[in-house]
Design a protein around this motif. Structure first.
Motif, PDB file in Angstrom:
ATOM      1  N   GLU A 133       8.894  84.753  74.476  1.00  0.00           N
ATOM      2  CA  GLU A 133       9.758  85.806  75.491  1.00  0.00           C
ATOM      3  C   GLU A 133      11.103  85.390  75.516  1.00  0.00           C
ATOM      4  O   GLU A 133      12.071  86.271  75.675  1.00  0.00           O
ATOM      5  CB  GLU A 133       8.866  85.541  76.698  1.00  0.00           C
ATOM      6  CG  GLU A 133       8.930  86.957  77.367  1.00  0.00           C
ATOM      7  CD  GLU A 133       8.155  86.669  78.596  1.00  0.00           C
ATOM      8  OE1 GLU A 133       8.601  86.760  79.773  1.00  0.00           O
ATOM      9  OE2 GLU A 133       6.896  86.891  78.515  1.00  0.00           O
ATOM     10  N   HIS A 134      11.470  84.251  75.682  1.00  0.00           N
ATOM     11  CA  HIS A 134      12.961  83.709  75.895  1.00  0.00           C
ATOM     12  C   HIS A 134      13.299  82.850  74.671  1.00  0.00           C
ATOM     13  O   HIS A 134      12.666  82.266  73.948  1.00  0.00           O
ATOM     14  CB  HIS A 134      13.037  83.032  77.093  1.00  0.00           C
ATOM     15  CG  HIS A 134      12.791  83.563  78.372  1.00  0.00           C
ATOM     16  ND1 HIS A 134      13.414  84.469  79.041  1.00  0.00           N
ATOM     17  CD2 HIS A 134      11.690  83.560  78.961  1.00  0.00           C
ATOM     18  CE1 HIS A 134      12.963  84.797  80.031  1.00  0.00           C
ATOM     19  NE2 HIS A 134      11.896  84.493  80.152  1.00  0.00           N
ATOM     20  N   VAL A 135      14.710  82.814  74.461  1.00  0.00           N
ATOM     21  CA  VAL A 135      15.368  81.930  73.175  1.00  0.00           C
ATOM     22  C   VAL A 135      15.082  80.707  73.937  1.00  0.00           C
ATOM     23  O   VAL A 135      15.196  80.163  74.743  1.00  0.00           O
ATOM     24  CB  VAL A 135      16.820  82.545  73.220  1.00  0.00           C
ATOM     25  CG1 VAL A 135      17.396  81.409  72.422  1.00  0.00           C
ATOM     26  CG2 VAL A 135      17.081  83.720  73.036  1.00  0.00           C
ATOM     27  N   ALA A 136      14.482  79.789  72.558  1.00  0.00           N
ATOM     28  CA  ALA A 136      14.130  78.587  72.844  1.00  0.00           C
ATOM     29  C   ALA A 136      15.525  77.560  72.974  1.00  0.00           C
ATOM     30  O   ALA A 136      16.458  78.120  72.616  1.00  0.00           O
ATOM     31  CB  ALA A 136      13.117  78.078  71.592  1.00  0.00           C
ATOM     32  N   ASP A 137      15.239  76.343  73.105  1.00  0.00           N
ATOM     33  CA  ASP A 137      16.357  75.343  73.212  1.00  0.00           C
ATOM     34  C   ASP A 137      16.671  75.038  71.844  1.00  0.00           C
ATOM     35  O   ASP A 137      15.794  74.177  71.070  1.00  0.00           O
ATOM     36  CB  ASP A 137      16.187  74.160  74.078  1.00  0.00           C
ATOM     37  CG  ASP A 137      17.294  73.155  74.281  1.00  0.00           C
ATOM     38  OD1 ASP A 137      18.024  73.006  73.110  1.00  0.00           O
ATOM     39  OD2 ASP A 137      17.277  72.526  75.014  1.00  0.00           O
ATOM     40  N   LEU A 138      17.551  75.733  71.061  1.00  0.00           N
ATOM     41  CA  LEU A 138      17.820  75.546  69.751  1.00  0.00           C
ATOM     42  C   LEU A 138      17.908  73.772  69.325  1.00  0.00           C
ATOM     43  O   LEU A 138      17.388  73.604  68.308  1.00  0.00           O
ATOM     44  CB  LEU A 138      18.915  76.258  69.218  1.00  0.00           C
ATOM     45  CG  LEU A 138      18.925  77.903  69.461  1.00  0.00           C
ATOM     46  CD1 LEU A 138      20.082  78.604  68.588  1.00  0.00           C
ATOM     47  CD2 LEU A 138      17.414  78.258  69.468  1.00  0.00           C
ATOM     48  N   VAL A 139      18.859  73.241  70.113  1.00  0.00           N
ATOM     49  CA  VAL A 139      19.126  72.201  69.506  1.00  0.00           C
ATOM     50  C   VAL A 139      17.867  71.142  69.635  1.00  0.00           C
ATOM     51  O   VAL A 139      17.671  70.389  68.758  1.00  0.00           O
ATOM     52  CB  VAL A 139      20.365  71.658  70.456  1.00  0.00           C
ATOM     53  CG1 VAL A 139      20.544  69.900  70.232  1.00  0.00           C
ATOM     54  CG2 VAL A 139      21.350  72.190  70.107  1.00  0.00           C
ATOM     55  N   SER A 140      17.359  71.002  70.953  1.00  0.00           N
ATOM     56  CA  SER A 140      16.080  70.014  71.098  1.00  0.00           C
ATOM     57  C   SER A 140      14.917  70.380  70.142  1.00  0.00           C
ATOM     58  O   SER A 140      14.354  69.306  70.087  1.00  0.00           O
ATOM     59  CB  SER A 140      15.924  70.057  72.512  1.00  0.00           C
ATOM     60  OG  SER A 140      15.268  71.138  72.842  1.00  0.00           O
ATOM     61  N   GLU A 141      14.879  71.602  70.065  1.00  0.00           N
ATOM     62  CA  GLU A 141      13.554  72.154  69.126  1.00  0.00           C
ATOM     63  C   GLU A 141      14.028  72.064  67.610  1.00  0.00           C
ATOM     64  O   GLU A 141      13.203  72.524  66.750  1.00  0.00           O
ATOM     65  CB  GLU A 141      13.096  73.286  69.647  1.00  0.00           C
ATOM     66  CG  GLU A 141      12.670  73.170  71.205  1.00  0.00           C
ATOM     67  CD  GLU A 141      11.513  74.184  71.782  1.00  0.00           C
ATOM     68  OE1 GLU A 141      10.880  74.943  70.518  1.00  0.00           O
ATOM     69  OE2 GLU A 141      11.490  74.516  72.700  1.00  0.00           O
ATOM     70  N   GLY A 142      15.172  71.776  67.331  1.00  0.00           N
ATOM     71  CA  GLY A 142      15.360  71.861  65.953  1.00  0.00           C
ATOM     72  C   GLY A 142      15.443  72.974  65.156  1.00  0.00           C
ATOM     73  O   GLY A 142      15.383  73.100  64.063  1.00  0.00           O
ATOM     74  N   ILE A 143      15.852  74.126  65.967  1.00  0.00           N
ATOM     75  CA  ILE A 143      16.125  75.476  65.450  1.00  0.00           C
ATOM     76  C   ILE A 143      17.380  75.622  64.982  1.00  0.00           C
ATOM     77  O   ILE A 143      18.395  75.295  65.730  1.00  0.00           O
ATOM     78  CB  ILE A 143      15.689  76.577  66.539  1.00  0.00           C
ATOM     79  CG1 ILE A 143      14.089  76.282  66.844  1.00  0.00           C
ATOM     80  CG2 ILE A 143      15.518  77.886  66.188  1.00  0.00           C
ATOM     81  CD1 ILE A 143      13.573  77.108  68.018  1.00  0.00           C
ATOM     82  N   ASP A 144      17.562  76.372  63.700  1.00  0.00           N
ATOM     83  CA  ASP A 144      18.619  76.555  62.974  1.00  0.00           C
ATOM     84  C   ASP A 144      19.384  77.851  63.422  1.00  0.00           C
ATOM     85  O   ASP A 144      20.429  78.013  63.455  1.00  0.00           O
ATOM     86  CB  ASP A 144      18.363  76.779  61.476  1.00  0.00           C
ATOM     87  CG  ASP A 144      18.038  75.388  61.043  1.00  0.00           C
ATOM     88  OD1 ASP A 144      18.603  74.508  60.884  1.00  0.00           O
ATOM     89  OD2 ASP A 144      16.680  75.535  60.754  1.00  0.00           O
ATOM     90  N   LEU A 145      18.459  78.953  64.013  1.00  0.00           N
ATOM     91  CA  LEU A 145      19.293  80.356  64.242  1.00  0.00           C
ATOM     92  C   LEU A 145      17.979  81.052  65.199  1.00  0.00           C
ATOM     93  O   LEU A 145      16.862  81.040  65.119  1.00  0.00           O
ATOM     94  CB  LEU A 145      19.042  80.923  62.785  1.00  0.00           C
ATOM     95  CG  LEU A 145      19.232  82.395  62.884  1.00  0.00           C
ATOM     96  CD1 LEU A 145      21.008  82.766  63.142  1.00  0.00           C
ATOM     97  CD2 LEU A 145      19.122  83.061  61.546  1.00  0.00           C
ATOM     98  N   ALA A 146      18.813  81.822  65.865  1.00  0.00           N
ATOM     99  CA  ALA A 146      17.911  82.790  66.747  1.00  0.00           C
ATOM    100  C   ALA A 146      18.342  84.476  66.237  1.00  0.00           C
ATOM    101  O   ALA A 146      19.554  84.268  66.376  1.00  0.00           O
ATOM    102  CB  ALA A 146      18.082  82.356  68.203  1.00  0.00           C
ATOM    103  N   VAL A 147      17.599  85.185  66.229  1.00  0.00           N
ATOM    104  CA  VAL A 147      17.761  86.315  65.959  1.00  0.00           C
ATOM    105  C   VAL A 147      17.121  87.207  67.164  1.00  0.00           C
ATOM    106  O   VAL A 147      16.032  87.602  67.354  1.00  0.00           O
ATOM    107  CB  VAL A 147      17.356  87.197  64.598  1.00  0.00           C
ATOM    108  CG1 VAL A 147      17.708  88.374  64.712  1.00  0.00           C
ATOM    109  CG2 VAL A 147      18.024  86.098  63.648  1.00  0.00           C
TER     110      VAL A 147
END
Length: 301
Positions: A133-147
């Protein structure tokens, strides 16, 4: 604290744990034993004087102190990785793993069924999708990109608008046969309208109509409110009510007559699609390749 090369080594192990989600997967990512991962994290915690991870039999989670530390060091790890890629001449290589936090509408209704061509083009790349539902914490969850759709609300992230989607107001013939077809957007206040929840405000989105000469906000109501756009679309096709939807990925429903575009002269409202990056550094080639693919899919709709 003077520089200690063991800290950098420990941070790389910590990054592998966060990326893999467990000590076992981290060991596989960096090529050491499970016990070696555990010892490296223990040494790093002892050197820093804080507990970085909460460990259970089922999961590994960053502590508050660990999260703050990792958010500080992750951009520097990314910079080292980018520098190494440039130095090795591999900065343009599309390979490895790409983690994407993706909009819950965009993935099932726009990209689904089209991803095979992307896999064929980049056989050395694996993509993991996270849809929430919400954009995750990109850094702490190791996510490269949100769209994600909607205006940027994340000041800590780097945002870039990719494209804007039209908003359509649609209904199934079965609904119109029972309740009549509204001739003007203002008449929707007397109809059963399917609501979609804005995750940021906790309230349903307003229904806005942009014509050639005016813009209208219409108060609508209905018995159903959704957070899942695919389910809302299915209820609209079933004749449950009138819905406002993003005009991508529904052309087949309009062409077949399963849905009717009620107000073709009121398509002026646009909903932007944004890409979010955790760092201001130039995105890796794998990120840019995926974004280029998304835009190309949209342009063919």
């Amino acid at each position: 604290m003077p520089f200690d090369g063991r800290i950098l080594s420990g941070v790389s192990v910590l990054a592998a744990v966060i990326e893999g989600g467990s000590f076992v997967k981290a060991a596989g990512l960096i090529g050491i034993t499970d016990s070696g991962v555990s010892r490296a994290i223990g040494r790093l915690e002892a050197r820093l004087g804080i507990r970085l991870l909460d460990r259970t039999t089922r999961s590994v989670m960053l502590t508050d102190e660990g999260r703050r530390f990792y958010e500080e060091v992750k951009p520097h790890l990314d910079a080292i990785e980018n520098a190494a890629a440039v130095a090795s001449g591999a900065s343009s290589a599309v390979r490895g793993r790409l983690r994407v936090d993706i909009d819950p509408f965009f993935l099932p209704l726009v990209l689904a069924g089209k991803l095979g061509s992307f896999c064929d083009r980049y056989p050395d790349l694996t993509v993991e999708f996270v849809s929430r539902e919400h954009v995750a914490d990109l850094v702490s969850e190791g996510i490269d990109l949100a769209v994600r759709f909607g205006q940027p609300r994340h000041s800590s992230l780097v945002s870039r608008k990719l494209i804007e989607a039209p908003i359509l107001t649609v209904a199934a013939p079965a609904y119109l046969a029972r309740h009549g077809r509204p001739g003007h957007p203002s008449e929707l206040s007397a109809h059963r309208c399917l609501q979609f929840l804005d995750p940021h405000s906790g309230q349903p989105f307003e229904w806005e109509f942009v014509g050639v000469h005016e813009t209208l906000l219409v108060a609508t109501s209905g018995p159903l409110t959704f957070t899942d756009p695919k389910t809302m679309l299915e209820e609209c096709v079933a004749g449950t009510g009138i819905g406002q939807i993003i005009g991508w990925g529904v052309r087949h429903l309009l062409d077949s007559g399963e849905l009717i575009d009620l107000f073709p002269d009121w398509h002026g409202e646009r909903f932007p699609l944004y890409a979010y990056h955790p760092s201001r550094k130039h995105p890796p080639a794998k990120v840019q390749a995926f974004l280029d693919f998304c835009v190309s899919v949209i342009q063919r709709l």
